[in-house]
Design an enzyme around this catalytic site. Structure first.
Site, short mmCIF file in Angstrom:
data_model
loop_
_atom_site.label_atom_id
_atom_site.label_comp_id
_atom_site.label_asym_id
_atom_site.label_seq_id
_atom_site.Cartn_x
_atom_site.Cartn_y
_atom_site.Cartn_z
CB CYS A 52 -0.96 0.01 1.19
SG CYS A 52 -0.15 0.23 2.80
CB CYS A 97 1.32 -2.86 6.56
SG CYS A 97 0.85 -1.20 6.04
CB CYS A 100 -2.70 -2.56 3.53
SG CYS A 100 -1.07 -3.35 3.45
CB CYS A 122 13.11 -10.84 11.37
SG CYS A 122 13.83 -11.98 10.21
#
Length: 136
Positions: A52, A97, A100, A122
């Site tokens: 996104c 995220c 999104c 990571c």
């Protein structure tokens, strides 16, 4: 997911992501260690969500952990969400995220790296894009 404008259906995600990006970002896959383009990359700028475009990490928080994936000691405030992940018979902390919901990887604490947070985010390279901050 906190940004409704970034929500997409499975078919919309499949249309904009490569098959490998879809496998990792939407199906919580993992790229093989040492294969991602940002593992040993050291540019100055911002890493954004490949799904996104949301800014996730500043290059100043990236460090060489030797794990085979890009490692960061902290995210841009509010950009990354943490979730308990009990897959593969263990408990880990998944990171996604915040905008999104795309899978980024996992965060590990207390490994003794000389960073301000003693954390290692990571992150799969394929979950990221890089925006160079250098201006010519």
């Amino acid at each position: 997911m906190s940004d409704p404008s970034k929500a997409k259906s499975e078919s919309e995600w499949r249309a904009i992501l490569s098959p490998e990006q879809f496998r990792i970002l939407r199906e919580k896959g993992t790229e093989r260690a040492g294969t991602g383009k940002y593992d040993k990359f050291n540019g100055e700028g911002v890493y954004t969500c490949a799904g996104c475009g949301t800014p996730l990490y500043k290059s100043t928080t990236k460090f060489n952990s030797g794990c085979g994936w890009p490692a960061f000691f902290d995210a841009i405030p509010g950009a990354v969400q943490r979730h308990e992940d009990r897959s593969f018979g263990m408990t880990r902390t998944e990171i996604t995220c915040a905008a999104c919901g795309g899978h980024l990887g996992h965060v590990f604490k207390g490994e003794g790296f000389p960073t301000p947070t003693d954390e290692r985010h990571c992150v799969n390279s394929i979950s990221l894009n890089f925006v160079d901050e250098k201006k010519d």
